[in-house]
Design a protein around this motif. Structure first.
Motif, PDB file in Angstrom:
ATOM      1  N   GLY A 262      48.735  27.661   8.867  1.00 41.81           N
ATOM      2  CA  GLY A 262      49.934  27.005   9.340  1.00 41.81           C
ATOM      3  C   GLY A 262      50.436  25.901   8.429  1.00 41.81           C
ATOM      4  O   GLY A 262      49.782  25.506   7.463  1.00 41.81           O
ATOM      5  N   ILE A 263      51.617  25.385   8.753  1.00 42.25           N
ATOM      6  CA  ILE A 263      52.286  24.365   7.951  1.00 42.25           C
ATOM      7  C   ILE A 263      51.765  22.977   8.311  1.00 42.25           C
ATOM      8  O   ILE A 263      51.682  22.630   9.487  1.00 42.25           O
ATOM      9  CB  ILE A 263      53.808  24.419   8.180  1.00 42.25           C
ATOM     10  N   PRO A 264      51.429  22.142   7.319  1.00 45.90           N
ATOM     11  CA  PRO A 264      51.015  20.767   7.612  1.00 45.90           C
ATOM     12  C   PRO A 264      52.218  19.838   7.686  1.00 45.90           C
ATOM     13  O   PRO A 264      53.238  20.068   7.034  1.00 45.90           O
ATOM     14  CB  PRO A 264      50.134  20.416   6.409  1.00 45.90           C
TER      15      PRO A 264
ATOM     16  N   GLY B  52      61.508  24.529  17.918  1.00 44.88           N
ATOM     17  CA  GLY B  52      61.800  25.701  17.112  1.00 44.88           C
ATOM     18  C   GLY B  52      60.714  26.090  16.145  1.00 44.88           C
ATOM     19  O   GLY B  52      60.605  27.260  15.769  1.00 44.88           O
ATOM     20  N   HIS B  53      59.869  25.136  15.729  1.00 41.71           N
ATOM     21  CA  HIS B  53      58.930  25.422  14.650  1.00 41.71           C
ATOM     22  C   HIS B  53      57.491  25.012  14.953  1.00 41.71           C
ATOM     23  O   HIS B  53      56.633  25.090  14.074  1.00 41.71           O
ATOM     24  CB  HIS B  53      59.400  24.723  13.367  1.00 41.71           C
ATOM     25  N   GLY B  54      57.224  24.561  16.191  1.00 48.47           N
ATOM     26  CA  GLY B  54      55.871  24.127  16.530  1.00 48.47           C
ATOM     27  C   GLY B  54      54.818  25.197  16.326  1.00 48.47           C
ATOM     28  O   GLY B  54      53.683  24.899  15.947  1.00 48.47           O
ATOM     29  N   SER B  55      55.180  26.447  16.555  1.00 45.97           N
ATOM     30  CA  SER B  55      54.204  27.529  16.413  1.00 45.97           C
ATOM     31  C   SER B  55      53.815  27.772  14.967  1.00 45.97           C
ATOM     32  O   SER B  55      52.784  28.393  14.686  1.00 45.97           O
ATOM     33  CB  SER B  55      54.753  28.821  17.009  1.00 45.97           C
ATOM     34  N   LEU B  56      54.629  27.277  14.012  1.00 47.78           N
ATOM     35  CA  LEU B  56      54.346  27.478  12.596  1.00 47.78           C
ATOM     36  C   LEU B  56      53.433  26.405  12.022  1.00 47.78           C
ATOM     37  O   LEU B  56      52.906  26.561  10.922  1.00 47.78           O
ATOM     38  CB  LEU B  56      55.648  27.502  11.797  1.00 47.78           C
TER      39      LEU B  56
END
Length: 333
Positions: A64-66, A133-137
């Motif tokens: 995932g993205i930090p 919108g992007h929490g899952s990433l």
């Protein structure tokens, strides 16, 4: 072989966290101040956006993205008045400090919630993304940090004045309490419970159809399971029964708990349930609240998850509704 009742099977995206948020950590001023020089800061703007590496948005790294956190000392020798302690991870303290993208940030298009492209500020090789919108990433640590940061940001924004006398409030306990400057009343972060329920028919153990509905303000073809806030003096199960009856005109039974997820928009926790209803039960959508409600077969939901059903747009990856529907779709009746 008899099918078993379906379970979530995966942790909802915003329930992930690695950070130790023990209360004793934030009630020890000496400890917090001494560790400030080595702490990291999560910056969140007034829209709930926080910076991440731009390259990671386009090429999702394993795990995932930090978040692109900042050095604490760049905000001063001590935590600013607007700072809030988020917790500790791998011997590093993390804090929230309100901020904003650089003035020269350009707007770029990135993939967002419900598969819709969203615009986000970008500058200095970073993109400012928002949790819904992007929490899952995000990676597990970053998801937990930003969820807590957004919850605290929303609470402080809405709690600037005392509910008793209207006086201005001042922050206490490093962001985890406020005190009225006039009457001295203390206030702590609130969480509003809401139920979200996947209703399926009573054919077999897990049913063959699921009840999906859409609100008038949603994008075309977007459907989800039903949800609503718990009212005063109401049990969770009672809320499930009432909400499904009010919104779809259906009586449910065999209510069972699945799991939960924080939803800090502005301060909810979603409590997930499953329930059964009579196969083919007539639906009566609530006027003005539910534009359409329908029984959807399992294969149609499976096709939607595969991207092969253009008539059905399902909840985004950051919501517990996504996890609930995916688990049901994978189950056998």
């Amino acid at each position: 072989m008899t099918s078993a009742p379906f379970q979530l099977g995966a942790l909802p995206a915003l329930s992930r966290s690695t950070v130790d948020r023990n209360e004793t950590l934030r009630t020890d001023p000496e400890r917090l101040l001494s560790r400030w020089p080595d702490a990291r800061v999560v910056v969140v703007d007034r829209y709930g956006r926080s910076p991440v590496p731009l390259a990671a948005v386009h090429e999702l790294p394993p795990g995932g993205i930090p978040l692109a956190t900042r050095k604490a000392l760049s905000f001063g020798e001590e935590p600013p008045e607007t700072a809030a302690f988020l917790g500790q991870w791998q011997d590093t303290d993390y804090w929230l400090v309100p901020g904003a993208p650089p003035e020269d940030a350009e707007m770029i298009d990135i993939e967002g919630v419900w598969g819709v492209r969203q615009q986000a500020p970008s500058a200095e090789s970073e993109a400012w993304v928002e949790l819904r919108g992007h929490g899952s990433l995000l990676d597990d640590t970053s998801a937990g940090l930003l969820t807590t940061a957004e919850a605290l940001r929303n609470w402080h924004w809405r709690g600037r004045f005392c509910a008793r006398c209207g006086g201005a409030t001042q922050r206490r306990q490093f962001g985890w309490a406020t005190q009225c400057s006039s009457c001295g009343r203390e206030e702590y972060p609130r969480t509003d419970p809401a139920v979200i329920c996947l209703v399926h028919d009573d054919v077999g153990v897990n049913g063959q159809h699921v009840l999906l509905a859409r609100q008038p303000i949603w994008p075309p073809k977007r459907y989800s399971v039903l949800a609503g806030f718990v009212e005063a003096g109401e049990s969770l199960e009672g809320c499930v029964e009432r909400e499904i009856r009010e919104e779809a005109g259906v009586e449910v039974r065999d209510i069972r708990y699945l799991g939960s997820q924080p939803w800090p928009f502005p301060r909810s926790i979603m409590l997930g349930f499953a329930a059964r209803a009579d196969a083919g039960a007539a639906l009566s959508p609530a006027d003005g609240e539910i534009e359409d409600a329908r029984w959807v077969p399992r294969e149609a939901v499976r096709a939607a998850f595969r991207g092969e059903n253009e008539q059905l747009l399902l909840p985004g990856n950051s919501s517990i509704a996504h996890v609930m529907l995916r688990a049901w779709a994978r189950a056998e009746a």
